[in-house]
Write a protein that holds these residues in place. Structure first.
Motif, PDB file in Angstrom:
ATOM      1  N   GLU A   7       0.861  -1.179   0.000  1.00 56.86           N
ATOM      2  CA  GLU A   7       0.000   0.000   0.000  1.00 56.86           C
ATOM      3  C   GLU A   7       0.892   1.222   0.000  1.00 56.86           C
ATOM      4  O   GLU A   7       1.707   1.402   0.904  1.00 56.86           O
ATOM      5  CB  GLU A   7      -0.882  -0.008   1.247  1.00 56.86           C
ATOM      6  N   THR A   8       0.735   2.073  -0.994  1.00 62.27           N
ATOM      7  CA  THR A   8       1.658   3.197  -1.129  1.00 62.27           C
ATOM      8  C   THR A   8       1.454   4.233  -0.034  1.00 62.27           C
ATOM      9  O   THR A   8       2.400   4.737   0.547  1.00 62.27           O
ATOM     10  CB  THR A   8       1.466   3.877  -2.490  1.00 62.27           C
ATOM     11  N   VAL A   9       0.193   4.559   0.212  1.00 62.81           N
ATOM     12  CA  VAL A   9      -0.090   5.601   1.200  1.00 62.81           C
ATOM     13  C   VAL A   9      -1.473   5.346   1.803  1.00 62.81           C
ATOM     14  O   VAL A   9      -2.404   4.960   1.100  1.00 62.81           O
ATOM     15  CB  VAL A   9      -0.020   7.011   0.567  1.00 62.81           C
ATOM     16  N   ARG A  10      -1.567   5.503   3.095  1.00 60.99           N
ATOM     17  CA  ARG A  10      -2.873   5.356   3.754  1.00 60.99           C
ATOM     18  C   ARG A  10      -2.876   6.188   5.029  1.00 60.99           C
ATOM     19  O   ARG A  10      -1.819   6.600   5.535  1.00 60.99           O
ATOM     20  CB  ARG A  10      -3.191   3.895   4.061  1.00 60.99           C
ATOM     21  N   LEU A  11      -4.087   6.394   5.523  1.00 61.35           N
ATOM     22  CA  LEU A  11      -4.268   7.094   6.784  1.00 61.35           C
ATOM     23  C   LEU A  11      -4.156   6.061   7.901  1.00 61.35           C
ATOM     24  O   LEU A  11      -4.653   4.942   7.751  1.00 61.35           O
ATOM     25  CB  LEU A  11      -5.668   7.725   6.765  1.00 61.35           C
ATOM     26  N   LEU A  18      -0.036   9.823   8.500  1.00 62.76           N
ATOM     27  CA  LEU A  18      -0.006   9.173   7.189  1.00 62.76           C
ATOM     28  C   LEU A  18       0.979   8.025   7.269  1.00 62.76           C
ATOM     29  O   LEU A  18       2.067   8.176   7.843  1.00 62.76           O
ATOM     30  CB  LEU A  18       0.492  10.145   6.110  1.00 62.76           C
ATOM     31  N   GLU A  19       0.621   6.900   6.695  1.00 63.64           N
ATOM     32  CA  GLU A  19       1.544   5.767   6.627  1.00 63.64           C
ATOM     33  C   GLU A  19       1.973   5.609   5.174  1.00 63.64           C
ATOM     34  O   GLU A  19       1.140   5.401   4.299  1.00 63.64           O
ATOM     35  CB  GLU A  19       0.873   4.516   7.184  1.00 63.64           C
ATOM     36  N   ILE A  20       3.268   5.758   4.958  1.00 66.06           N
ATOM     37  CA  ILE A  20       3.809   5.788   3.599  1.00 66.06           C
ATOM     38  C   ILE A  20       4.843   4.693   3.442  1.00 66.06           C
ATOM     39  O   ILE A  20       5.751   4.560   4.264  1.00 66.06           O
ATOM     40  CB  ILE A  20       4.446   7.178   3.345  1.00 66.06           C
ATOM     41  N   LEU A  21       4.675   3.900   2.400  1.00 71.21           N
ATOM     42  CA  LEU A  21       5.697   2.900   2.073  1.00 71.21           C
ATOM     43  C   LEU A  21       6.891   3.651   1.480  1.00 71.21           C
ATOM     44  O   LEU A  21       6.746   4.328   0.456  1.00 71.21           O
ATOM     45  CB  LEU A  21       5.124   1.906   1.050  1.00 71.21           C
ATOM     46  N   ASP A  22       8.057   3.558   2.109  1.00 69.28           N
ATOM     47  CA  ASP A  22       9.217   4.333   1.657  1.00 69.28           C
ATOM     48  C   ASP A  22       9.818   3.688   0.402  1.00 69.28           C
ATOM     49  O   ASP A  22      10.576   2.723   0.482  1.00 69.28           O
ATOM     50  CB  ASP A  22      10.263   4.422   2.776  1.00 69.28           C
ATOM     51  N   ASN A  28      14.886  -3.497  -1.722  1.00 69.37           N
ATOM     52  CA  ASN A  28      15.619  -4.254  -0.699  1.00 69.37           C
ATOM     53  C   ASN A  28      14.966  -4.242   0.672  1.00 69.37           C
ATOM     54  O   ASN A  28      15.163  -5.147   1.466  1.00 69.37           O
ATOM     55  CB  ASN A  28      17.048  -3.712  -0.586  1.00 69.37           C
ATOM     56  N   GLU A  29      14.209  -3.222   0.944  1.00 66.23           N
ATOM     57  CA  GLU A  29      13.640  -3.117   2.283  1.00 66.23           C
ATOM     58  C   GLU A  29      12.211  -2.591   2.198  1.00 66.23           C
ATOM     59  O   GLU A  29      11.937  -1.629   1.473  1.00 66.23           O
ATOM     60  CB  GLU A  29      14.500  -2.136   3.102  1.00 66.23           C
ATOM     61  N   ILE A  30      11.307  -3.232   2.946  1.00 67.86           N
ATOM     62  CA  ILE A  30       9.930  -2.760   3.021  1.00 67.86           C
ATOM     63  C   ILE A  30       9.806  -2.018   4.356  1.00 67.86           C
ATOM     64  O   ILE A  30       9.861  -2.643   5.421  1.00 67.86           O
ATOM     65  CB  ILE A  30       8.920  -3.936   3.036  1.00 67.86           C
ATOM     66  N   ARG A  31       9.688  -0.699   4.286  1.00 66.60           N
ATOM     67  CA  ARG A  31       9.550   0.063   5.531  1.00 66.60           C
ATOM     68  C   ARG A  31       8.406   1.058   5.389  1.00 66.60           C
ATOM     69  O   ARG A  31       8.352   1.808   4.414  1.00 66.60           O
ATOM     70  CB  ARG A  31      10.838   0.802   5.873  1.00 66.60           C
ATOM     71  N   VAL A  32       7.506   1.037   6.346  1.00 64.02           N
ATOM     72  CA  VAL A  32       6.385   1.976   6.320  1.00 64.02           C
ATOM     73  C   VAL A  32       6.692   3.100   7.310  1.00 64.02           C
ATOM     74  O   VAL A  32       7.001   2.851   8.469  1.00 64.02           O
ATOM     75  CB  VAL A  32       5.062   1.262   6.679  1.00 64.02           C
ATOM     76  N   LEU A  33       6.628   4.339   6.806  1.00 70.81           N
ATOM     77  CA  LEU A  33       6.906   5.508   7.653  1.00 70.81           C
ATOM     78  C   LEU A  33       5.592   6.036   8.199  1.00 70.81           C
ATOM     79  O   LEU A  33       4.587   6.073   7.482  1.00 70.81           O
ATOM     80  CB  LEU A  33       7.572   6.609   6.833  1.00 70.81           C
ATOM     81  N   ARG A  34       5.630   6.472   9.442  1.00 71.96           N
ATOM     82  CA  ARG A  34       4.451   7.104  10.041  1.00 71.96           C
ATOM     83  C   ARG A  34       4.747   8.595  10.147  1.00 71.96           C
ATOM     84  O   ARG A  34       5.662   9.009  10.868  1.00 71.96           O
ATOM     85  CB  ARG A  34       4.241   6.486  11.432  1.00 71.96           C
ATOM     86  N   LEU A  35       4.028   9.394   9.368  1.00 73.00           N
ATOM     87  CA  LEU A  35       4.336  10.825   9.289  1.00 73.00           C
ATOM     88  C   LEU A  35       3.174  11.661   9.806  1.00 73.00           C
ATOM     89  O   LEU A  35       2.015  11.424   9.444  1.00 73.00           O
ATOM     90  CB  LEU A  35       4.629  11.226   7.831  1.00 73.00           C
ATOM     91  N   THR A  36       3.496  12.620  10.647  1.00 74.32           N
ATOM     92  CA  THR A  36       2.447  13.516  11.154  1.00 74.32           C
ATOM     93  C   THR A  36       2.726  14.973  10.791  1.00 74.32           C
ATOM     94  O   THR A  36       1.804  15.759  10.633  1.00 74.32           O
ATOM     95  CB  THR A  36       2.337  13.424  12.695  1.00 74.32           C
TER      96      THR A  36
END
Ligand code: MRU
Length: 353
Positions: A7-11, A18-22, A28-36
């Motif tokens: 999922e590229t971007v979701r609330l 916002l949760e963004i797939l970096d 090489n790495e699946i990391r989801v960022l939590r951005l406010t």
């Protein structure tokens, strides 16, 4: 890696981030960022952690909904003024993809068109509008997929450039949607060729990654191998995405796309642009008016290399996009239908405004 979970971007569930797939870390790495913070969201768009025209639009929409909760005043005029400041700040992140401005405008209209200027109720309406923009993106990808699929034949070789895939949208992608539709229909005899897409390697890192994970027969090539591949007769059709289409059909997409279109004309291969209606900018008469983003020199001279691969101080030309002349485009696939030249008339018939 299950492709369906990308999922590229979701609330976030609690609607505070916002949760963004970096995407800078893929494959090489699946990391989801939590951005406010708005600064972090703008940075994520600028550095292409979240990228691709439709995904940028959805990201900006949710960012504005989030911004609504961060603006503390319940006075409508104060709220609107602060909302507009944040809107302009996010709009300054990337200039070419018109979906960004389209989504930001839609979010602002929630406030300006509301008959009741009740700020607490409008905060909720902003979330609902962002959800609607996201749902529209998913549906649009599906519709483009159905139309693109109708142009395919068993055994076709499909070439694509950059990533206009799942990772560039919140759905099936645009240029990849016909391929996902074919896979859904049980077709297992298509071949997909992915240009690596210098300098940021979206084709290698993202398109090859998501398509091979989905089970497509995927082959990666250097950008400068496209002519050789086309000459060998292995490419039957080309689908690419786009960031902005002008009223005459000129289409801006990732740098290198216009070269692919010129080659396609030489080799007699149909070249299709996949364009959600949110990508069509009827305010611009032609491609010369589309603003083209210039990116940092280091993307060309250093990024991905163990050591610098260009002399210090050399000038670097690094536009992120180029414009494909409408005369080279066989058709523009939108969710409302397939547009054929002349594009100004086709766009009028489909009531793009
Ligand atoms: O710089 P990027 O990676 O955001 O560029 C992406 C593209 O050029 C895509 O083809 C375009 O945004 C369409 S995505 C459906």
């Amino acid at each position: 890696m299950n492709n369906m979970t990308l999922e590229t971007v979701r609330l976030s569930e609690d609607k505070t981030a916002l949760e963004i797939l970096d995407q800078t870390l893929l494959p090489n790495e699946i990391r989801v960022l939590r951005l406010t913070k708005m600064e972090d969201i703008r940075e994520a768009i600028y550095t292409l952690r979240v990228r691709g025209a439709p995904a940028i639009g959805v990201c900006a929409a949710y960012a504005m909904a989030l911004a609504g909760t961060q603006i503390k005043s319940n006075d409508f005029n104060v709220f609107l003024a602060q909302f507009r400041r944040i809107r302009d700040y996010l709009a300054s992140s990337r200039p070419t993809a018109v979906n960004l401005f389209w989504a930001l405008d839609r979010m602002e209209r929630v406030l300006t068109d509301a008959p009741e200027k009740d700020v607490p109720a409008l905060r909720e309406r902003l979330f609902a509008e962002a959800d609607a923009i996201r749902a529209q993106d998913v549906e649009t990808c599906r519709a483009i997929g159905r139309i693109g699929f109708s142009l395919l034949h068993h055994g076709d070789g499909i070439l694509t450039h950059c990533n206009a895939g799942r990772l560039a949208t919140t759905g099936y992608g645009t240029a990849t949607a016909p391929i996902y539709t074919a896979l859904e229909q049980g077709w297992d005899d298509l071949r997909v060729y992915c240009d690596e897409t210098r300098p940021l390697l979206q084709g290698a890192r993202l398109t090859a990654f998501e398509l091979s994970a989905a089970g497509a027969d995927t082959m990666l090539l250097c950008d400068n191998a496209a002519s050789s591949l086309m000459a060998s007769g292995q490419v039957n059709i080309i689908f690419t995405g786009c960031d902005r289409v002008a009223a005459n059909g000129d289409s801006a997409n990732k740098i290198g796309t216009s070269g692919v279109a010129i080659l396609a004309r030489h080799y007699g291969i149909p070249f299709y642009i996949c364009a959600p209606s949110s990508t069509i900018d009827m305010t611009l008469p032609d491609g010369k008016a589309i603003p083209i983003e210039q990116r940092p020199a280091e993307e060309v001279t250093e990024m991905w290399y163990r050591q610098r691969m260009a002399p210090e101080g050399v000038g670097v030309y690094n536009p992120a996009f180029d414009v494909t002349d409408h005369s080279l485009i066989t058709g523009i696939i939108t969710e409302r239908g397939l547009c054929s030249p002349p594009y100004d008339q086709a766009f009028q018939a489909l009531r793009f405004t």
